[in-house]
Design an enzyme around this catalytic site. Structure first.
Site, mmCIF file in Angstrom:
data_model
loop_
_atom_site.group_PDB
_atom_site.id
_atom_site.type_symbol
_atom_site.label_atom_id
_atom_site.label_comp_id
_atom_site.label_asym_id
_atom_site.label_seq_id
_atom_site.Cartn_x
_atom_site.Cartn_y
_atom_site.Cartn_z
ATOM 1 N N GLU A 19 0.829 -1.337 0.217
ATOM 2 C CA GLU A 19 -0.089 -0.252 0.481
ATOM 3 C C GLU A 19 1.137 1.382 -0.280
ATOM 4 O OE1 GLU A 19 -2.766 0.261 -0.318
ATOM 5 O OE2 GLU A 19 -3.488 -2.086 -0.097
ATOM 6 N N ARG A 34 -17.313 -0.959 6.801
ATOM 7 C CA ARG A 34 -18.628 -1.571 5.789
ATOM 8 C C ARG A 34 -19.098 -3.050 6.689
ATOM 9 N NH1 ARG A 34 -18.427 -5.720 2.448
ATOM 10 N NH2 ARG A 34 -16.400 -5.401 2.513
ATOM 11 N N CYS A 87 -7.290 -2.353 8.471
ATOM 12 C CA CYS A 87 -5.903 -2.009 8.044
ATOM 13 C C CYS A 87 -5.648 -0.917 7.325
ATOM 14 C CB CYS A 87 -5.611 -3.142 6.805
ATOM 15 S SG CYS A 87 -5.949 -5.166 6.960
ATOM 16 N N HIS A 136 -1.063 -5.558 1.129
ATOM 17 C CA HIS A 136 -2.954 -6.460 2.119
ATOM 18 C C HIS A 136 -2.296 -7.733 0.643
ATOM 19 C CE1 HIS A 136 -5.648 -3.416 3.151
ATOM 20 N NE2 HIS A 136 -5.792 -4.353 3.392
HETATM 21 N N1 PCA Z 1 -8.115 -6.858 6.921
HETATM 22 C C1 PCA Z 1 -8.779 -6.097 6.789
HETATM 23 C C2 PCA Z 1 -9.027 -6.087 8.200
HETATM 24 C C3 PCA Z 1 -8.168 -7.207 9.533
HETATM 25 C C4 PCA Z 1 -7.426 -7.710 7.722
HETATM 26 O O1 PCA Z 1 -6.567 -9.001 7.448
HETATM 27 C C5 PCA Z 1 -8.909 -4.923 6.108
HETATM 28 O O2 PCA Z 1 -8.484 -4.744 4.797
HETATM 29 O O3 PCA Z 1 -8.886 -3.939 6.630
#
Ligand code: PCA
Length: 215
Positions: A81, A91, A144, A168
């Site tokens: 990111e 959400r 996240c 991610h």
């Molecule tokens: N993904 C979520 C929160 C925890 C995770 O593994 C997110 O993308 O916010």
């Protein structure tokens, strides 16, 4: 001297029984490779508590680099990111049933922070290793992004020597047996995180690599 890399993964959320981020970072706990030493920790998928747990772990471990990892169901690639935004807009409820809508993470903080990891080099090194990867320009508005913003705020206000960012990752194959969604195997994801950690530790100045998006 070898650099210490702290990796974090989240506990399962949103009705899933596993979180690929936790499974992958566990594989790397204690691993020494290419001049880096990795430790990994679990972070709760909970607004606020996630940041306080991460801050305590950073103070305990004193890493050189922090890479937080989270599941992004529906994505097909590892996605470092670029930017964390100062917004909670959930959400779904988190794991403590909190669901903030349209709230700032820090009322006094800036609108956004950039990662200070070499996101484009991380992507390029993953691709060179045969692992699907792309830069992402949004970490969403759930836990996240919240943790990523909290990490960068901590770096900017209290730990300017530290480098940190967020990646991610897609679902694992076991999570999509009954869904139409992409997945990547655990070994591929784990290898990608290792490659990204090494690229971060090599600390190469960010290269001019094409990696933007049109929308
Ligand atoms: N993904 C979520 C929160 C925890 C995770 O593994 C997110 O993308 O916010």
């Amino acid at each position: 001297m070898s650099k210490k890399v702290l990796l974090t993964g989240f506990d399962p959320f949103g009705g899933e029984s596993m979180n690929p981020s936790l499974e992958a970072v566990k594989q790397l706990n204690g691993r020494i490779a290419e001049g880096i030493f990795m430790v990994s920790y679990e972070i709760p998928t909970v607004f606020h508590e996630s940041i306080s747990v991460l801050t305590k772990v950073i103070q305990k471990e004193e890493p050189d680099i922090v890479i937080c990892v989270g599941q992004a169901g529906g994505r097909a690639q590892l996605t470092p990111e670029l930017v964390a935004i100062n917004l909670n807009d959930a959400r779904i409820p988190d794991n403590q049933n909190q669901q903030p809508v349209d709230e700032p993470i820090d009322v006094n903080g800036p609108a956004a922070y950039f990662s200070n990891l070499p996101v484009k080099s991380m992507v390029q090194e993953c691709i060179a290793a045969g692992i699907p990867a792309a830069v992402s320009h949004s970490a969403g508005t759930f836990v996240c992004n919240h943790l990523f913003y909290g990490l960068m705020h901590y770096i900017h206000t209290e730990a300017s020597h530290l480098r940190g960012g967020f990646i991610h990752i897609p679902y694992l194959p076991q999570q999509v047996l009954h869904k139409t969604a992409p997945s990547l195997g655990l070994d591929t994801i784990t290898q990608g995180l290792l490659v990204a950690a090494v690229a971060s530790a090599n600390d190469t100045p960010e290269r001019k690599i094409i990696g933007g998006s049109l929308h």
